[in-house]
Design a protein around this motif. Sequence first.
Motif, short mmCIF file in Angstrom:
data_model
loop_
_atom_site.label_atom_id
_atom_site.label_comp_id
_atom_site.label_asym_id
_atom_site.label_seq_id
_atom_site.Cartn_x
_atom_site.Cartn_y
_atom_site.Cartn_z
N VAL A 1 5.45 9.46 2.86
CA VAL A 1 5.23 8.10 2.36
C VAL A 1 6.56 7.36 2.23
N ARG A 2 7.55 7.99 1.62
CA ARG A 2 8.85 7.33 1.43
C ARG A 2 9.53 7.00 2.76
N ASN A 3 9.50 7.95 3.69
CA ASN A 3 10.17 7.72 4.97
C ASN A 3 9.47 6.67 5.82
N LEU A 4 8.15 6.62 5.78
CA LEU A 4 7.45 5.56 6.50
C LEU A 4 7.79 4.19 5.91
N GLN A 5 7.86 4.12 4.60
CA GLN A 5 8.21 2.86 3.95
C GLN A 5 9.64 2.44 4.32
N ILE A 6 10.56 3.36 4.29
CA ILE A 6 11.95 3.05 4.66
C ILE A 6 12.04 2.67 6.13
N TYR A 7 11.31 3.38 6.98
CA TYR A 7 11.32 3.07 8.41
C TYR A 7 10.84 1.64 8.66
N ARG B 1 0.83 -1.21 0.00
CA ARG B 1 0.00 0.00 0.00
C ARG B 1 0.86 1.26 0.00
N PHE B 2 1.96 1.26 0.75
CA PHE B 2 2.87 2.41 0.73
C PHE B 2 3.47 2.61 -0.65
N THR B 3 3.88 1.51 -1.27
CA THR B 3 4.45 1.59 -2.61
C THR B 3 3.42 2.13 -3.60
N TYR B 4 2.20 1.68 -3.48
CA TYR B 4 1.13 2.14 -4.37
C TYR B 4 0.82 3.63 -4.11
N ALA B 5 0.83 4.04 -2.86
CA ALA B 5 0.60 5.46 -2.54
C ALA B 5 1.70 6.32 -3.16
N GLY B 6 2.95 5.86 -3.07
CA GLY B 6 4.05 6.59 -3.70
C GLY B 6 3.89 6.67 -5.20
N TYR B 7 3.44 5.58 -5.80
CA TYR B 7 3.19 5.55 -7.25
C TYR B 7 2.09 6.56 -7.62
N LEU B 8 1.00 6.57 -6.86
CA LEU B 8 -0.09 7.50 -7.14
C LEU B 8 0.35 8.95 -6.97
N LEU B 9 1.15 9.21 -5.95
CA LEU B 9 1.68 10.58 -5.78
C LEU B 9 2.53 10.99 -6.98
N SER B 10 3.36 10.08 -7.43
CA SER B 10 4.22 10.36 -8.59
C SER B 10 3.39 10.62 -9.84
N GLN B 11 2.38 9.79 -10.07
CA GLN B 11 1.52 9.98 -11.24
C GLN B 11 0.74 11.28 -11.17
N THR B 12 0.28 11.63 -9.99
CA THR B 12 -0.45 12.89 -9.82
C THR B 12 0.45 14.07 -10.10
N TRP B 13 1.68 13.99 -9.61
CA TRP B 13 2.63 15.08 -9.84
C TRP B 13 2.95 15.22 -11.33
N LYS B 14 3.17 14.11 -12.01
CA LYS B 14 3.45 14.16 -13.44
C LYS B 14 2.27 14.76 -14.20
N SER B 15 1.06 14.37 -13.83
CA SER B 15 -0.13 14.92 -14.47
C SER B 15 -0.24 16.42 -14.24
N CYS B 16 0.05 16.84 -13.04
CA CYS B 16 -0.01 18.27 -12.71
C CYS B 16 1.02 19.05 -13.51
N ILE B 17 2.21 18.52 -13.62
CA ILE B 17 3.28 19.19 -14.38
C ILE B 17 2.89 19.28 -15.85
N ARG B 18 2.36 18.20 -16.42
CA ARG B 18 1.94 18.23 -17.83
C ARG B 18 0.86 19.28 -18.07
N ARG B 19 -0.08 19.36 -17.15
CA ARG B 19 -1.16 20.33 -17.28
C ARG B 19 -0.61 21.76 -17.19
N ARG B 20 0.31 21.97 -16.27
CA ARG B 20 0.91 23.31 -16.12
C ARG B 20 1.73 23.68 -17.36
N GLU B 21 2.45 22.70 -17.93
CA GLU B 21 3.23 22.97 -19.13
C GLU B 21 2.32 23.30 -20.31
N ALA B 22 1.18 22.61 -20.39
CA ALA B 22 0.23 22.88 -21.48
C ALA B 22 -0.36 24.28 -21.36
#
Length: 131
Positions: free
Chosen positions: A110-116, A69-90
């Motif tokens: 998320v990353r630090n909890l996973q590493i912990y 679940r932590f890995t998936y949350a990190g993935y979703l955060l990354s995808q959301t950020w990429k989507s936001c950046i693409r929208r801002r660039e457009a």
Amino acid sequence: LTRALVSAAYDSGMDPKEVSSVTLRLDLSSTQSCLEAIRLDYPLQWPTSTLITAAVLEDYQQMFRYLLRFTYAGYLLSQTWKSCIRRREAEDDSVHPVLWSLWSSLNHIVRNLQIYIQLDIIDEAFCHLLT
């Protein structure tokens, strides 16, 4: 998913015979999310099976799904950020500092909890087991 599991096992130096005995399956017997349904099964041989019971293996299953679940949350955060950046660039607009701060903080948590969990809890318990 199975290929990713096999690849990770080989990268970690796991014996090829052990890799073939690990199975990844979906347990869709009850109403749960797909992440909750993923199970990682490994048959234990004697004498290990006397020390690690079915209840202990179920605890490991829960920990595995928790980390998933932590890995998936990190993935979703990354995808959301990429989507936001693409929208801002457009729109030819810069990223808002508050948005950047929010994403950065969430990603950090998320990353630090996973590493912990992986290093300070699981690895520490494994080292304790070996001693």
